[in-house]
Write an enzyme that holds these catalytic residues in place. Structure first.
Site, PDB file in Angstrom:
ATOM      1  N   LYS A  78      41.864  15.515  24.117  1.00 44.01           N
ATOM      2  CA  LYS A  78      40.487  15.975  23.882  1.00 44.01           C
ATOM      3  C   LYS A  78      39.669  14.839  23.292  1.00 44.01           C
ATOM      4  O   LYS A  78      40.148  14.100  22.413  1.00 44.01           O
ATOM      5  CB  LYS A  78      40.525  17.179  22.930  1.00 44.01           C
ATOM      6  CG  LYS A  78      39.189  17.859  22.677  1.00 44.01           C
ATOM      7  CD  LYS A  78      39.393  19.082  21.782  1.00 44.01           C
ATOM      8  CE  LYS A  78      38.101  19.817  21.485  1.00 44.01           C
ATOM      9  NZ  LYS A  78      38.325  21.015  20.635  1.00 44.01           N
ATOM     10  N   SER A 152      36.576  25.124  22.214  1.00 42.53           N
ATOM     11  CA  SER A 152      35.886  23.916  22.623  1.00 42.53           C
ATOM     12  C   SER A 152      36.758  22.984  23.459  1.00 42.53           C
ATOM     13  O   SER A 152      36.264  22.041  24.088  1.00 42.53           O
ATOM     14  CB  SER A 152      35.383  23.154  21.379  1.00 42.53           C
ATOM     15  OG  SER A 152      36.461  22.771  20.528  1.00 42.53           O
ATOM     16  N   SER A 176      39.660  27.206  19.162  1.00 35.86           N
ATOM     17  CA  SER A 176      39.472  26.299  20.291  1.00 35.86           C
ATOM     18  C   SER A 176      40.762  25.888  20.974  1.00 35.86           C
ATOM     19  O   SER A 176      40.731  25.358  22.084  1.00 35.86           O
ATOM     20  CB  SER A 176      38.722  25.040  19.827  1.00 35.86           C
ATOM     21  OG  SER A 176      37.430  25.371  19.372  1.00 35.86           O
TER      22      SER A 176
END
Length: 598
Positions: A78, A152, A176
């Site tokens: 990420k 997210s 997330s």
């Protein structure tokens, strides 16, 4: 063509690691810069540099193949987690910088042999559960492109679900690392806070941030966690594992469920969750409804209380100097943190502590809490109309987890009637991560759903790997289930694993004048297999257990019938002179039963 699971990948290249170079050439053909799940894709030189480090260590004899449990495994990161030499943007181009060092978790995974192939899209500054708050575009659901992927950690979940990598790192502050897993039919491992270092991670809320793992199988996620986790003295919020938690759930798990379930009029998600609960009961779990009010109250604190000011602090200079560079929804959330005072922040912490204590007390009676990973799902178009309200709905069963210091595992569940995934999440007290994973492995094998969106099925499981946080102990007499000293195990969070037998080199004796009655096990050239039970006891509790073992008994190393060695009860030879040899009965319980019926 999707890549294999992590375990299959390592098995495939263990004998000939040099084949990895060709494998990566084939893998690169599946990656596209037009795929907005990626923000950055590593170039050939960056990939070869990582691969050659591993291959050189093996070819030079500096290390063995076995020193790389993640041998050449491709993974994604990420884009709020640093990878040296690859830009970190947190999905905000104006924020982008080039880190000189890997985040601790990335460094540990590279040291285990894994290879970073790119950085993934996210809700800007990890603020959102939707996957649409990014200037790089909304990441599409792997099953239906009209729907959100969840955030997210949207890109990380997407590339795993589609089989582009074996695993990916995400982060989890409010869910997330779980919501995107639920929306894409994959595993989302949200560890206990402090197990994974957050050094080198762009913070969202430092007190609650966790690095998370996405994978196609629970076994793969657990393997990644074992390589990535561990205390980091350079992270002030890193914690040592106290090694007191159980290795597994109870033989018949007791799961709490909310007494009032909210699905926001989404009948398909509600039906899928009901079907999954029925599956759990069919597999022997006991489901008990509990008052969920404290969980709901704590969940509301994260975005509707002073805790949101942590995000304001985290974003820092760019919010102050370049607010126009931020996503409008993210900017409005961050701006709301300015409305709170220091007094509000302290009061929020007092409220958090009170609710967290109540929640942990409620969960102490159960193996875990079971909730829908998300109560509903929305299309990308719907999310554009109601970005805050629908985001809040997604966090109904996730927002409280880190505030209450709990760990969680998002698992695939029964699908909705429209073909979209609808996963479940198991939530347990801090450091119960391994028990969650053990159950998750059994659950995934039982439901046997396709892995992600790949249409691949769960591969055959390999040999069980013993936990370094527990000691496997063979008990032979008064500590067996139903026997008077069994409580010395159960009160220390030891869990029963299986019935077994020793190797054929032991004799069993009924010791004289012991209360309660106890046997003695002794190695002998003329023995036979003796029935035992295997229990896993937390490492930190093992010394207490041994301290209660009275002479002439002790704890040594026993050989089992299958060739393995475990800790177990032994007896001093001096105590056998006036003992009764009961070897022929094959075990303590068998002797007691026949002895009392004679």
């Amino acid at each position: 063509m999707p890549v294999s699971t992590l375990s299959e990948w390592v098995l495939n290249y263990r004998q000939q690691p040099q084949r990895l170079v060709a494998a990566y050439q084939q893998l690169e053909a599946n990656l596209s810069h037009e795929d907005n799940a990626w923000i950055y894709i590593a170039n050939n030189d960056e990939i070869l540099s990582q691969l050659n480090t591993v291959l050189h260590a093996i070819e030079s004899g500096e290390k063995q193949v076995s020193d790389f449990p993640l041998l050449g495994v491709p993974f994604a990161v990420k884009d709020n987690i640093d990878v040296a030499g690859m830009p970190t943007s947190a999905a905000c181009p104006a924020f982008t910088f080039m880190p000189e060092h890997d985040a601790t978790v990335v460094a540990r995974l590279k040291a285990a042999g894994a290879v970073v192939i790119g950085k993934t899209n996210l809700d800007q500054f990890a603020t959102g559960l939707v996957g649409t708050r990014s200037p790089f575009g909304a990441v599409k659901n792997a099953f239906n492109p009209h729907y959100v992927s969840g955030g997210s950690s949207s890109g990380s979940a997407s590339v795993v679900a589609r089989g582009l990598v074996c695993f990916a790192l995400g982060t989890d502050t409010a869910g997330s690392g779980r919501v995107p897993a639920g929306f894409n039919n994959i595993i989302g491992l949200k560890p206990t806070k402090g197990w994974f270092s957050t050094k080198g991670v762009v913070p969202a809320c430092r007190l609650n941030d966790c690095v998370s793992v996405f994978a196609l199988t629970v076994a793969d996620a657990q393997a990644v966690a074992e390589a990535a986790g561990g205390y980091d003295p350079q992270d002030p919020y890193s914690r040592q594992n106290p090694k007191t938690a159980p290795a597994r759930f109870s033989e018949k798990p007791r799961f709490a469920i909310p007494n009032k379930l909210e699905f926001f009029a989404d009948s398909q998600s509600e039906a899928a969750f009901a079907s999954t609960l029925a599956r759990l009961e069919q597999q022997g779990a006991e489901l008990i409804a509990i008052d969920f009010s404290a969980f709901n109250q704590l969940a509301e604190q994260l975005y509707y209380g002073a805790w949101v000011a942590e995000r304001t602090v985290a974003v820092g200079e760019i919010f102050k100097n370049q607010p126009e560079a931020m996503d409008p929804t993210v900017r409005s959330i961050v701006a709301s943190g300015l409305h709170y005072t220091a007094c509000d922040a302290w009061q929020a912490e007092y409220t958090r502590a009170e609710l967290a204590q109540k929640i942990n007390a409620q969960l102490a009676e159960f193996d875990a809490l079971v909730v829908p990973t998300s109560p509903t799902i929305h299309t990308i178009a719907e999310m554009a109309q109601e970005p805050v309200r629908f985001n809040s709905q997604f966090g109904t069963y996730t927002n409280f987890t880190n505030l209450a210091d709990l760990c969680a595992l998002a698992l695939p569940g029964d699908f909705r009637d429209d073909g979209l995934p609808a996963g479940i999440t198991l939530i347990a007290p801090a450091w119960h991560d391994q028990a969650l994973s053990r159950f998750g492995m059994a659950w995934q094998a039982a439901v046997n759903l396709p892995l992600g969106a790949t249409n691949k099925l769960l591969p055959a499981s390999g040999a069980e790997k013993l936990s370094s946080n527990h000691v496997r102990v063979a008990v032979v007499g008064a500590h067996l289930r139903g026997m008077p000293l069994n409580y010395q195990l159960t009160t220390r969070n030891a869990v029963f694993i299986e019935e077994s037998r020793t190797a054929a080199c032991y004799r069993l004796y009924a010791l004289a004048d012991t209360q309660p009655a106890k046997p003695g096990l002794a190695r002998s050239h003329q023995g036979q297999p003796i029935a035992v039970e295997l229990w896993d006891i937390p490492l930190a509790r093992f010394g207490e257990f041994v301290a209660e073992v009275p002479a002439p008994l002790g704890i040594g190393t026993l050989s089992l019938e299958d060739g393995k060695s475990v800790k177990g009860f032994i007896c001093e030879a001096s105590a056998l002179a006036d003992a009764t040899d009961i070897t022929a009965w094959g075990g303590w319980k068998a002797w007691l039963a026949r002895h009392h019926s004679a």
